[in-house]
Design a protein around this motif. Structure first.
Motif, PDB file in Angstrom:
ATOM      1  N   LYS A  54      -4.897   0.108  -0.072  1.00 59.76           N
ATOM      2  CA  LYS A  54      -4.926  -1.123  -0.860  1.00 59.76           C
ATOM      3  C   LYS A  54      -3.533  -1.444  -1.394  1.00 59.76           C
ATOM      4  O   LYS A  54      -2.789  -0.550  -1.803  1.00 59.76           O
ATOM      5  CB  LYS A  54      -5.890  -0.976  -2.046  1.00 59.76           C
ATOM      6  CG  LYS A  54      -7.269  -0.470  -1.689  1.00 59.76           C
ATOM      7  CD  LYS A  54      -8.061  -0.129  -2.945  1.00 59.76           C
ATOM      8  CE  LYS A  54      -9.392   0.514  -2.637  1.00 59.76           C
ATOM      9  NZ  LYS A  54     -10.120   0.900  -3.884  1.00 59.76           N
ATOM     10  N   ASP A  55      -3.185  -2.715  -1.438  1.00 55.99           N
ATOM     11  CA  ASP A  55      -1.914  -3.121  -2.024  1.00 55.99           C
ATOM     12  C   ASP A  55      -1.931  -2.905  -3.536  1.00 55.99           C
ATOM     13  O   ASP A  55      -2.909  -3.242  -4.217  1.00 55.99           O
ATOM     14  CB  ASP A  55      -1.628  -4.587  -1.734  1.00 55.99           C
ATOM     15  CG  ASP A  55      -1.139  -4.818  -0.313  1.00 55.99           C
ATOM     16  OD1 ASP A  55      -0.870  -3.824   0.381  1.00 55.99           O
ATOM     17  OD2 ASP A  55      -1.030  -5.989   0.104  1.00 55.99           O
ATOM     18  N   ILE A  56      -0.839  -2.362  -4.062  1.00 52.53           N
ATOM     19  CA  ILE A  56      -0.662  -2.203  -5.504  1.00 52.53           C
ATOM     20  C   ILE A  56      -0.070  -3.494  -6.047  1.00 52.53           C
ATOM     21  O   ILE A  56       0.994  -3.926  -5.602  1.00 52.53           O
ATOM     22  CB  ILE A  56       0.247  -1.010  -5.812  1.00 52.53           C
ATOM     23  CG1 ILE A  56      -0.383   0.275  -5.269  1.00 52.53           C
ATOM     24  CG2 ILE A  56       0.496  -0.887  -7.310  1.00 52.53           C
ATOM     25  CD1 ILE A  56       0.548   1.463  -5.288  1.00 52.53           C
ATOM     26  N   VAL A  57      -0.739  -4.112  -7.037  1.00 50.24           N
ATOM     27  CA  VAL A  57      -0.323  -5.426  -7.508  1.00 50.24           C
ATOM     28  C   VAL A  57       0.212  -5.418  -8.940  1.00 50.24           C
ATOM     29  O   VAL A  57       0.962  -6.333  -9.322  1.00 50.24           O
ATOM     30  CB  VAL A  57      -1.481  -6.445  -7.398  1.00 50.24           C
ATOM     31  CG1 VAL A  57      -1.885  -6.638  -5.950  1.00 50.24           C
ATOM     32  CG2 VAL A  57      -2.682  -6.015  -8.244  1.00 50.24           C
ATOM     33  N   LEU A  62       5.707   4.208   0.908  1.00 51.90           N
ATOM     34  CA  LEU A  62       4.806   3.382   1.693  1.00 51.90           C
ATOM     35  C   LEU A  62       3.791   4.214   2.464  1.00 51.90           C
ATOM     36  O   LEU A  62       4.095   5.322   2.915  1.00 51.90           O
ATOM     37  CB  LEU A  62       5.608   2.523   2.670  1.00 51.90           C
ATOM     38  CG  LEU A  62       6.493   1.436   2.048  1.00 51.90           C
ATOM     39  CD1 LEU A  62       7.392   0.821   3.103  1.00 51.90           C
ATOM     40  CD2 LEU A  62       5.640   0.375   1.372  1.00 51.90           C
ATOM     41  N   LEU A  63       2.588   3.648   2.636  1.00 45.51           N
ATOM     42  CA  LEU A  63       1.573   4.312   3.428  1.00 45.51           C
ATOM     43  C   LEU A  63       1.980   4.370   4.895  1.00 45.51           C
ATOM     44  O   LEU A  63       1.848   5.399   5.544  1.00 45.51           O
ATOM     45  CB  LEU A  63       0.237   3.583   3.277  1.00 45.51           C
ATOM     46  CG  LEU A  63      -0.903   4.090   4.162  1.00 45.51           C
ATOM     47  CD1 LEU A  63      -1.276   5.515   3.772  1.00 45.51           C
ATOM     48  CD2 LEU A  63      -2.113   3.182   4.044  1.00 45.51           C
ATOM     49  N   ALA A  92       0.858  -1.191   0.000  1.00 49.16           N
ATOM     50  CA  ALA A  92       0.000   0.000   0.000  1.00 49.16           C
ATOM     51  C   ALA A  92       0.887   1.232   0.000  1.00 49.16           C
ATOM     52  O   ALA A  92       1.875   1.302   0.734  1.00 49.16           O
ATOM     53  CB  ALA A  92      -0.907  -0.014   1.221  1.00 49.16           C
ATOM     54  N   ALA A  93       0.534   2.224  -0.808  1.00 51.04           N
ATOM     55  CA  ALA A  93       1.426   3.369  -0.983  1.00 51.04           C
ATOM     56  C   ALA A  93       0.624   4.643  -1.219  1.00 51.04           C
ATOM     57  O   ALA A  93      -0.550   4.612  -1.601  1.00 51.04           O
ATOM     58  CB  ALA A  93       2.363   3.125  -2.159  1.00 51.04           C
ATOM     59  N   THR A  94       1.298   5.762  -1.003  1.00 53.21           N
ATOM     60  CA  THR A  94       0.702   7.074  -1.277  1.00 53.21           C
ATOM     61  C   THR A  94       1.155   7.639  -2.619  1.00 53.21           C
ATOM     62  O   THR A  94       0.488   8.498  -3.182  1.00 53.21           O
ATOM     63  CB  THR A  94       1.071   8.075  -0.175  1.00 53.21           C
ATOM     64  OG1 THR A  94       2.498   8.209  -0.121  1.00 53.21           O
ATOM     65  CG2 THR A  94       0.569   7.604   1.178  1.00 53.21           C
ATOM     66  N   ILE A 154      -1.264   8.385  -5.545  1.00 52.35           N
ATOM     67  CA  ILE A 154      -2.371   7.438  -5.361  1.00 52.35           C
ATOM     68  C   ILE A 154      -3.524   8.159  -4.674  1.00 52.35           C
ATOM     69  O   ILE A 154      -3.323   8.879  -3.684  1.00 52.35           O
ATOM     70  CB  ILE A 154      -1.914   6.232  -4.520  1.00 52.35           C
ATOM     71  CG1 ILE A 154      -0.725   5.527  -5.188  1.00 52.35           C
ATOM     72  CG2 ILE A 154      -3.063   5.253  -4.319  1.00 52.35           C
ATOM     73  CD1 ILE A 154      -1.001   5.008  -6.576  1.00 52.35           C
ATOM     74  N   LEU A 155      -4.720   8.011  -5.218  1.00 51.25           N
ATOM     75  CA  LEU A 155      -5.883   8.671  -4.646  1.00 51.25           C
ATOM     76  C   LEU A 155      -6.110   8.205  -3.207  1.00 51.25           C
ATOM     77  O   LEU A 155      -5.850   7.046  -2.881  1.00 51.25           O
ATOM     78  CB  LEU A 155      -7.122   8.378  -5.487  1.00 51.25           C
ATOM     79  CG  LEU A 155      -7.092   8.908  -6.928  1.00 51.25           C
ATOM     80  CD1 LEU A 155      -8.326   8.432  -7.701  1.00 51.25           C
ATOM     81  CD2 LEU A 155      -7.004  10.423  -6.946  1.00 51.25           C
ATOM     82  N   PRO A 156      -6.590   9.098  -2.332  1.00 54.47           N
ATOM     83  CA  PRO A 156      -6.770   8.716  -0.922  1.00 54.47           C
ATOM     84  C   PRO A 156      -7.585   7.441  -0.732  1.00 54.47           C
ATOM     85  O   PRO A 156      -7.282   6.628   0.144  1.00 54.47           O
ATOM     86  CB  PRO A 156      -7.485   9.939  -0.328  1.00 54.47           C
ATOM     87  CG  PRO A 156      -7.024  11.080  -1.169  1.00 54.47           C
ATOM     88  CD  PRO A 156      -6.904  10.526  -2.563  1.00 54.47           C
ATOM     89  N   GLU A 157      -8.632   7.255  -1.562  1.00 53.49           N
ATOM     90  CA  GLU A 157      -9.469   6.061  -1.394  1.00 53.49           C
ATOM     91  C   GLU A 157      -8.760   4.763  -1.770  1.00 53.49           C
ATOM     92  O   GLU A 157      -9.241   3.664  -1.475  1.00 53.49           O
ATOM     93  CB  GLU A 157     -10.758   6.197  -2.207  1.00 53.49           C
ATOM     94  CG  GLU A 157     -10.548   6.373  -3.704  1.00 53.49           C
ATOM     95  CD  GLU A 157     -10.521   7.827  -4.141  1.00 53.49           C
ATOM     96  OE1 GLU A 157     -10.919   8.102  -5.283  1.00 53.49           O
ATOM     97  OE2 GLU A 157     -10.110   8.675  -3.330  1.00 53.49           O
ATOM     98  N   ASN A 158      -7.592   4.892  -2.428  1.00 53.84           N
ATOM     99  CA  ASN A 158      -6.832   3.692  -2.824  1.00 53.84           C
ATOM    100  C   ASN A 158      -5.579   3.461  -1.997  1.00 53.84           C
ATOM    101  O   ASN A 158      -4.884   2.465  -2.192  1.00 53.84           O
ATOM    102  CB  ASN A 158      -6.432   3.804  -4.298  1.00 53.84           C
ATOM    103  CG  ASN A 158      -7.624   3.776  -5.234  1.00 53.84           C
ATOM    104  OD1 ASN A 158      -8.620   3.103  -4.966  1.00 53.84           O
ATOM    105  ND2 ASN A 158      -7.541   4.519  -6.330  1.00 53.84           N
ATOM    106  N   GLN A 159      -5.274   4.357  -1.076  1.00 57.09           N
ATOM    107  CA  GLN A 159      -3.987   4.291  -0.396  1.00 57.09           C
ATOM    108  C   GLN A 159      -3.865   3.157   0.618  1.00 57.09           C
ATOM    109  O   GLN A 159      -2.747   2.803   1.011  1.00 57.09           O
ATOM    110  CB  GLN A 159      -3.690   5.635   0.281  1.00 57.09           C
ATOM    111  CG  GLN A 159      -3.417   6.749  -0.704  1.00 57.09           C
ATOM    112  CD  GLN A 159      -3.120   8.071  -0.028  1.00 57.09           C
ATOM    113  OE1 GLN A 159      -3.005   8.147   1.193  1.00 57.09           O
ATOM    114  NE2 GLN A 159      -2.999   9.134  -0.825  1.00 57.09           N
TER     115      GLN A 159
END
Length: 552
Positions: free
Chosen positions: A205-208, A231-232, A120-122, A198-203
């Motif tokens: 979630k793991d990026i795959v 990293l978040l 998960a990342a910003t 990364i949009l706040p609503e996606n931060q």
């Protein structure tokens, strides 16, 4: 054996870096080997050239034939690239003995990278460059819950010369696949960093995985080499920090909640320095909501307010800042994109029939005491950033910047302009009008946005303001002159009666005189005088005072 050792080294480095603030993704999906390594010619140790000229990159262990000296300028054997423009961020190249670039040559070419170690990342950071010209990419970021976030218009510069994106690394040479001749041009070639928030609503979630599509029709060949992320973490910072309601002695600081709302709210630290506070710096105060009011400030002073999440008694997030100056107001432009006028060799006195107009309002009892401006100019078609010219003018005072500002970069893209300490509107009060004149030196004729334009949403004019003398006591030397410098009319103002005004050149010769004024304000016309420096003598109830002025 060489391949096994390199594989182990790459994985060890990646695992170590993944534990840090920045995360290095371990990726699959590369489709081209564009980095020569080991023993053998460049063509034998790569699968294809990076560009259309049959050149490729090389590792520091590259030898054309056994026993040849290895290059002193090349990519490190480890493949670990530290970002010189963002401390702490690194990228890991894929093995040099295998495919190590996602190479997209033709329009609509599509490629995908999958990540073995999702996180998960910003922010996402892409290490890339383009061979034989600029390339533009569209794409999609995929998350562990099946959702996605698209991106578009990612302009990747040519691997030589550009500063349109942050330069991660440069000056590591290249080799011809045709002749095996190595080249070492100064400060080239280059790796660039393209950033995606990364949009706040996606931060959370793991990026795959990520998809990339070449959307440009030009010849540039896009090469994506690595992806890293910020990293978040467990105590992420708030976002969208802004300063508003700025007066001469106060300001309101507000922000958007962190995606993980801190249990103990937020802490802030206010300082007149631009230096980031350390993790152990005691905060100036706490805010349980999303804003804090700073009071007791000094007019005309630069402040930075740092805010961080306070997650527990033992854990706080990173400091996140916004800076402002008291007695300063920023006004955004609300019109449409500003076109450029084609002029082959524009100057500061060139006419412009399609400027953008913006009016600022100075609070009652104050006058402007310096201006700054910011905007972005964007290319279109085959326009270049280096063909951009622009100038800020204050229509209210009749003054303009003394020289044009030019863009930089022999490629397409968006160039940002920021200028401060501009004194073309000093002394102006009430509603003050500015215009931004923009030219291009290539493409078509007249005014249009076909090759270059000013992005409407990007233009702001910010002015500092100071009290008028009518609100102050007139002490010795406290009269004001505005605007200064001036091309023609100046105003002399005090809060006592002015009896006489005299203007002298630097030879001591009187060039202007006004008698029997008997007013607190008077104007002097300088239009007939040569440009240069003069001394203005004011005789008032308080005696005789002298100040310097500039006629431009």
């Amino acid at each position: 054996m060489k391949k096994l050792l390199l594989t182990i080294l790459f994985l060890q480095v990646s695992n170590f870096l993944s534990a840090q603030e920045y995360h290095v993704f371990q990726s699959s999906g590369f489709n081209a080997d564009v980095i020569a390594d080991g023993i053998g010619g460049a063509a034998a140790t790569t699968s294809i050239a990076l560009d259309a000229g049959d050149f490729t990159l090389m590792s520091a262990d590259f030898e054309n034939t056994l026993g040849d000296p290895v290059p002193a300028y090349a990519l490190p054997v480890s493949g670990l690239i530290d970002d010189l423009s963002l401390s702490g961020l690194s990228f890991q190249l894929a093995g040099y003995y295998e495919n190590n670039s996602l190479r997209l040559e033709n329009t609509a070419d599509l490629g995908s990278l999958s990540f073995f170690n999702p996180a998960a990342a910003t922010n996402i950071y892409i290490l890339a460059n383009s061979g034989s010209g600029t390339a533009t990419l569209d794409g999609i970021i995929y998350f562990s819950d099946g959702s996605n976030q698209p991106f578009s218009g990612a302009v990747i510069p040519d691997w030589f010369f550009s500063n349109a994106l942050p330069v991660v690394l440069s000056g590591f040479g290249r080799v011809s696949r045709t002749t095996d001749i190595m080249e070492n041009p100064a400060n080239d070639p280059r790796f660039y960093r393209y950033d995606i928030a990364i949009l706040p609503e996606n931060q959370t979630k793991d990026i795959v995985a990520m998809d990339f599509t070449k959307s440009s029709t030009a010849a540039g060949i896009a090469n994506i080499f690595a992806v890293s992320a910020k990293l978040l973490g467990t105590c992420p910072e708030p976002t969208s920090l802004v300063a508003s309601d700025i007066t001469e002695t106060s300001a309101t600081i507000s922000w958007t909640d962190a995606v993980i709302v801190p249990a103990l709210g937020y802490e802030y630290f206010i300082t007149t320095s631009n230096n980031i506070p350390t993790p152990s710096t005691p905060p100036s105060g706490e805010a349980n909501g999303n804003s804090a009011v700073m009071t007791g400030l000094t007019i005309g002073t630069h402040y930075c307010v740092w805010v961080r999440s306070h997650c527990s008694a033992t854990e706080s997030g990173e400091w996140f800042s916004v800076c402002f100056t008291t007695g300063e107001i920023s006004t955004p432009y609300t019109g449409s994109d500003i076109p450029t006028l084609y002029t082959l060799t524009p100057t500061a006195s060139s006419p412009n029939t399609c400027p953008g107009l913006l009016t600022v309002h100075v609070p009652y009892g104050y006058h402007i005491n310096g201006v700054s401006t910011a905007y972005q100019m964007q290319t279109a078609s085959n326009g270049w950033m280096s063909e951009q010219r622009s100038l800020l003018v204050c229509n209210t005072t009749g003054n303009a910047e003394s020289a044009l500002t030019s863009g930089i970069g022999g490629s397409t893209g968006t160039y940002s302009y920021n200028r401060s300490d501009i004194h073309i509107a000093d002394g102006a009060v009430g509603d003050v009008e500015f215009e931004l004149r923009a030219w291009r030196t290539y493409g078509g004729s007249d005014c249009n946005a076909d090759y270059n334009r000013v992005l409407a949403s990007s233009w702001t004019v910010t002015f500092s303001y100071a009290p008028n003398l009518g609100t102050q006591h007139f002490n010795k030397g406290s009269f004001i002159i505005y605007p200064n410098p001036s091309q023609d009319l100046i105003t002399v103002a005090t809060d006592v009666m002015i009896e006489k005004v005299q203007l002298f050149n630097l030879l001591g010769q009187e060039v202007l005189q006004q008698n029997n004024i008997n007013a607190k304000e008077t104007q002097c016309a300088l239009g007939s005088l040569p440009t240069g420096k003069y001394l203005l003598k004011v005789i008032s109830e308080n005696g005789v005072e002298t100040k310097g002025i500039i006629k431009n």
